[in-house]
Design an enzyme around this catalytic site. Structure first.
Site, PDB file in Angstrom:
ATOM      1  CD1 TRP A  61      20.673  41.810  85.899  1.00 37.51           C
ATOM      2  CD2 TRP A  61      20.718  40.068  86.842  1.00 37.51           C
ATOM      3  NE1 TRP A  61      19.132  41.414  86.336  1.00 37.51           N
ATOM      4  CE2 TRP A  61      19.374  40.565  86.989  1.00 37.51           C
ATOM      5  CE3 TRP A  61      20.904  39.301  87.877  1.00 37.51           C
ATOM      6  CZ2 TRP A  61      18.422  40.215  88.072  1.00 37.51           C
ATOM      7  CZ3 TRP A  61      20.472  38.531  88.985  1.00 37.51           C
ATOM      8  CH2 TRP A  61      18.931  38.850  88.779  1.00 37.51           C
ATOM      9  CG  HIS A  79      35.273  17.031  74.404  1.00 39.73           C
ATOM     10  ND1 HIS A  79      34.475  17.235  73.392  1.00 39.73           N
ATOM     11  CD2 HIS A  79      36.330  16.673  73.113  1.00 39.73           C
ATOM     12  CE1 HIS A  79      35.059  17.706  72.134  1.00 39.73           C
ATOM     13  NE2 HIS A  79      36.181  17.589  72.088  1.00 39.73           N
ATOM     14  CG  HIS A 207      40.459  15.927  70.464  1.00 33.03           C
ATOM     15  ND1 HIS A 207      41.137  16.755  70.217  1.00 33.03           N
ATOM     16  CD2 HIS A 207      39.679  16.944  71.490  1.00 33.03           C
ATOM     17  CE1 HIS A 207      40.894  18.141  70.104  1.00 33.03           C
ATOM     18  NE2 HIS A 207      40.100  17.962  71.212  1.00 33.03           N
TER      19      HIS A 207
HETATM   20  C1  23J Z   1      34.753  17.975  68.166  1.00 32.93           C
HETATM   21  C2  23J Z   1      35.670  17.688  67.141  1.00 32.93           C
HETATM   22  C3  23J Z   1      36.672  17.303  66.749  1.00 32.93           C
HETATM   23  C4  23J Z   1      37.065  18.752  67.601  1.00 32.93           C
HETATM   24  C5  23J Z   1      37.197  19.315  68.900  1.00 32.93           C
HETATM   25  C6  23J Z   1      35.929  18.819  69.179  1.00 32.93           C
HETATM   26  C7  23J Z   1      37.699  19.734  69.597  1.00 32.93           C
HETATM   27  O1  23J Z   1      38.867  20.855  68.913  1.00 32.93           O
HETATM   28  C8  23J Z   1      37.900  20.889  70.965  1.00 32.93           C
HETATM   29  O2  23J Z   1      37.010  22.092  71.310  1.00 32.93           O
HETATM   30  O3  23J Z   1      37.971  19.648  72.017  1.00 32.93           O
HETATM   31  S1  23J Z   1      39.349  18.759  67.073  1.00 32.93           S
HETATM   32 MN    MN Z   2      38.031  21.538  73.132  1.00 27.08          MN
END
Ligand code: 23J
Ligand code: MN
Length: 257
Positions: A61, A79, A207
């Site tokens: 493991w 996010h 996003h």
């Molecule tokens: C953090 C800042 C900008 C971006 C991202 C993350 C991602 O693309 C992601 O993996 O969510 S563009």
């Molecule tokens: Mn992402």
């Protein structure tokens, strides 16, 4: 026969096949690189705990670590700042019904081969719908670019002015969210946004708009060339990380032969 009995028979006969849409978690797989003033996503790392040896005579493991956005991964609404105050915005709180659903695949492979900064526009979605029918509410929409066939530096395609990779326009994401009420949007590239997405309005429109509306993202998908434009079922449950902003996951699809 009931629907699920029929499905079981179709899986057994091969009439319905399972397609893996996931890259292997590997330390060499590229992760998103942000400007140096920002924190960075960690690559996948793994260390052996035991392998039938003095550390554990009968078992093998390992311990692994990575970022929530490493490899083929899921983006939850929290996010992005636009989704920070939404209910059920973390991977552990999203209703599991979101993790199984119909999938529409928009084939942009030819366009992306011609133009590494290709933006998927609303007209292209409408042309797709004229052939395949309207994108149903609650569908996952995946943008096929064949970017998953690239490896090494070609994948991020970083230059002095940042990454160059295809993605959706802001208008397209707004159309898919407001007019089609999709469940989520997925790409083969390292983000749901184009490499130059920081320069669009709003910055990182996929996003910003998706997550502000409680919609979901998938990135670093593979094998989208094995999916039909419509008719497949996507299966994409992220890890149940407490308050998670996203997670690496296995993504697969059920496809009728
Ligand atoms: C953090 C800042 C900008 C971006 C991202 C993350 C991602 O693309 C992601 O993996 O969510 S563009
Ligand atoms: Mn992402």
């Amino acid at each position: 026969m009931s629907v699920l009995t029929e499905l079981a028979a179709s899986l057994a006969s091969g009439a319905v096949k399972t397609v893996d849409l996931t890259h292997t978690l590997d330390p060499d797989f590229p992760v998103m690189i942000l400007p140096p003033e920002f924190g960075q996503c960690a690559r996948f790392r793994v260390e052996e705990v035991s392998r039938y040896d003095e550390r554990g005579p009968g078992w093998y493991w390992r311990n692994f670590s990575c970022g929530e956005h490493t490899g083929t991964h899921f983006d939850a609404p929290i996010h992005w700042i636009s989704g920070r105050d939404l209910p059920n915005a973390t991977v552990d709180a999203i209703p599991v019904s979101a993790f199984v659903g119909p999938v529409c695949v928009i084939d942009c492979a030819g366009e992306a081969a011609e133009d590494e900064d290709y933006l998927l526009e609303v007209e292209t979605i409408e042309a797709w719908e004229a052939i395949h029918g309207e994108i149903p509410a609650g569908a996952w929409v995946l943008m096929r670019t064949d970017w998953s066939k690239r490896s090494g530096a070609e994948y991020l395609n970083m230059r002095e002015d940042g990454a160059h990779s295809p993605g959706p326009s802001a208008q397209t994401i707004r159309f898919l969210v407001e007019t089609r009420d999709i469940l989520g949007f997925g790409t083969e590239t390292v983000g749901t946004d184009a490499g130059q997405g920081a320069h669009l309005s709003p910055p990182y429109p996929a996003h910003y708009i998706l997550h502000g509306a409680g919609k979901l993202g998938l990135q670093c998908l593979a094998n989208l060339d094995q999916l039909p434009a419509t008719g497949a079922i996507l299966i994409c449950p992220p890890l149940k990380i407490k308050h998670g902003s996203g997670s690496p996951l296995r993504v697969m699809a059920l496809v009728e032969e």
